[in-house]
Design a protein around this motif. Sequence first.
Motif, PDB file in Angstrom:
ATOM      1  N   UNK A 319       0.826  -1.207   0.000  1.00 22.40           N
ATOM      2  CA  UNK A 319       0.000   0.000   0.000  1.00 22.40           C
ATOM      3  C   UNK A 319       0.862   1.260   0.000  1.00 22.40           C
ATOM      4  N   UNK A 320       1.928   1.213   0.812  1.00 16.86           N
ATOM      5  CA  UNK A 320       2.771   2.395   0.940  1.00 16.86           C
ATOM      6  C   UNK A 320       3.508   2.682  -0.372  1.00 16.86           C
ATOM      7  N   UNK A 321       3.903   1.623  -1.069  1.00 17.20           N
ATOM      8  CA  UNK A 321       4.548   1.829  -2.377  1.00 17.20           C
ATOM      9  C   UNK A 321       3.566   2.470  -3.358  1.00 17.20           C
ATOM     10  N   UNK A 349       5.258 -11.413  -4.533  1.00 11.99           N
ATOM     11  CA  UNK A 349       4.894 -11.032  -5.903  1.00 11.99           C
ATOM     12  C   UNK A 349       4.172  -9.684  -5.964  1.00 11.99           C
ATOM     13  N   UNK A 350       3.147  -9.533  -5.141  1.00  8.53           N
ATOM     14  CA  UNK A 350       2.369  -8.301  -5.185  1.00  8.53           C
ATOM     15  C   UNK A 350       3.229  -7.092  -4.862  1.00  8.53           C
ATOM     16  N   UNK A 355       6.564  -2.355  -6.507  1.00  8.51           N
ATOM     17  CA  UNK A 355       7.876  -1.700  -6.679  1.00  8.51           C
ATOM     18  C   UNK A 355       8.088  -1.280  -8.134  1.00  8.51           C
ATOM     19  N   UNK A 356       7.760  -2.200  -9.065  1.00  5.06           N
ATOM     20  CA  UNK A 356       7.870  -1.884 -10.498  1.00  5.06           C
ATOM     21  C   UNK A 356       7.046  -0.643 -10.803  1.00  5.06           C
ATOM     22  N   UNK A 370      14.746  -3.043 -13.758  1.00  4.30           N
ATOM     23  CA  UNK A 370      15.643  -3.950 -13.055  1.00  4.30           C
ATOM     24  C   UNK A 370      14.860  -4.860 -12.102  1.00  4.30           C
ATOM     25  N   UNK A 371      13.947  -4.251 -11.339  1.00  8.34           N
ATOM     26  CA  UNK A 371      13.118  -5.051 -10.430  1.00  8.34           C
ATOM     27  C   UNK A 371      12.341  -6.087 -11.240  1.00  8.34           C
TER      28      UNK A 371
END
Length: 610
Positions: A319-321, A349-350, A355-356, A370-371
């Motif tokens: 959520x924070x991402x 995974x999620x 992050x992506x 990269x991620x």
Amino acid sequence: MTKFPFPILLFHPNPRTISPLRKAHYSPNKPNPATPSVLSPVAATNLIKSLCAQGSPALARRMFDEMPERDVVAWTAMISGYASNGRHEDAWATFRQMTADGVGPNEYTVSSVLTSCKGLGWRRGGAVVHAVAVRRGVDRGTYVENALLDVYASCGGGSDDDGMDEARKAFEEMAERTAVSWTTMVAGYTHRGDGYAGVLVFRRMVQEGAELNPFTCSIAIRACASIGSLTLGKQLHVMVEKSGHGFNLPVANSLVDMYCRCMSLAEARRYFNEMPQRDLITWNAMIAGLQRYNSQEALQLFLEIGSEDLQPNCFTFTSILSACADLAVLHCGQQVHGAIVRRGFTGNLQMANALVDMYAKCGSIADSREIFSEMNQKDLISWTSMMIGYGINGYGKEAMDLFDEMINLGIQPDHVVFMVVISACSHAGLVDEGLKYFDAMRTGYDIPPNSEVYGCVIDLLGRAGRLMEAYELIKEMTFEADESIWGALLGASRMHNNVGLGRLAAQKIMDLKPEETKTYVLLSNIYAAGSEWGEFAETRRLLRGMGSKKEAGMSWIEVRNKVCSFVAGDRSNPYVDLVYEILEMLVQHMTEVECDYNSDGLLHDLEEVT
DNA sequence: GTAGGGTTAG
């Protein structure tokens, strides 16, 4: 909890069959292994149960394998031990060994192995067990019937069958329906996205006088949350408080989530503050809820999570991402990424998908890639997130390549990923390529485009100035165009100053959404650009009569960990003169390098917010 | 020896 009582006692006095486990506990001072005391089958079974309860099914299995004779109780203890430790494959294998050994299952075995079928999401396995149970006459009784119901309600049937018909049939045929049966039915509908049916079952349950317990309350609230009905949610809240389960943690957590999903953030927050105790799920529900509407507040609450001695988990970080992505605060996102790595959460995974998304939306497309490349597991959402990243950063070609790569790997696209690749083409001006994907979607994959996809294609054609084609496409659609589709045509008409189509699109939107002031602003700008001053004045007059202003445009950047926001027309900043001076310089520079800078629209929009 | 619930991503 009792510790495992070493040394393990023997069943077989034959030292040649001593297992490595037992050998480890022999010493010369201990009694002769050839004459050990023998555990009774009952004691051995109890030991198996106790080991499984302590989370050591592997150790229990060694005990089990060394038993000279295994009755149905021992087999069942082993199967249920695997099931309760989430080792569903092993539970199933043990069930097969048991039947192969000629030991017939009883009701306890059947309910246990059905739990594992559910854990594996394996409806067919459940049906096999059902058949065995019928053959042996152990298919009746509350436990077995509820477990069977749960397999049918939790695992989908097949392509055209969501499996609920069979569950419903089993439910109606039950001799006795307990609270578990009702809960299972409500959950079955809710998890399939049919919250309305879930609520109806719950209502029937209340009408039939079944007693409410925390399980039924929490799933009923969830059903309500999934259909976003605040009225119903509040009724449930009252009902739950009366039943005394209002502050049961799972119930209260569902309530927080329900208020968030019903867009009642203030009430969610009030209840969150009132709760006598909160756990990580409470915080996660509240943070995720805030994130959907106000990422800034989500970040703020996240910082308070330590005050209750709680450690954020994958849910929290995901959520924070999203909040960081939404606010485009790269530094903040990097710090969160660091915290994730330090905690060793990288395999989720999620969260990797988030992050992506975060790096891409913060403009750091190389980190995003990269991620993505390093993920050892990817789902459709991973691919979609990466393509969105390329699209919003203007890398249309890369988005297309990624789409093709995904197809070559045999991954089945859905309408969202098609929309994303078409939109990426649109932003990069790759019109014919975008149309190629639109065509592939309809003919090659048989995915009927929804209005969002049509909106993208209209945008694609419109940006390129192919306005008539866009209009023809709208006329070809099998369903009525909504305001977002006409909005795309209106925007394109504004971009290319097409008064005729602009007027037509605006008229359609005014019919569908008369309160949308943006339409009037865009239309008046089209009239202004076409020097139709009479119409311009008339549209502006209508706009003023509506009494509301267009929402001010806002952008923001992050400087030294602080977010600085800029609102159109805002002159409250002490350095406002300097800011505008620099802006003037930048505009000058853009004009000099022949950047495609569209300034005429800016002037008309700007006066609107002052 | 057996059954049901709450939080995340495009």
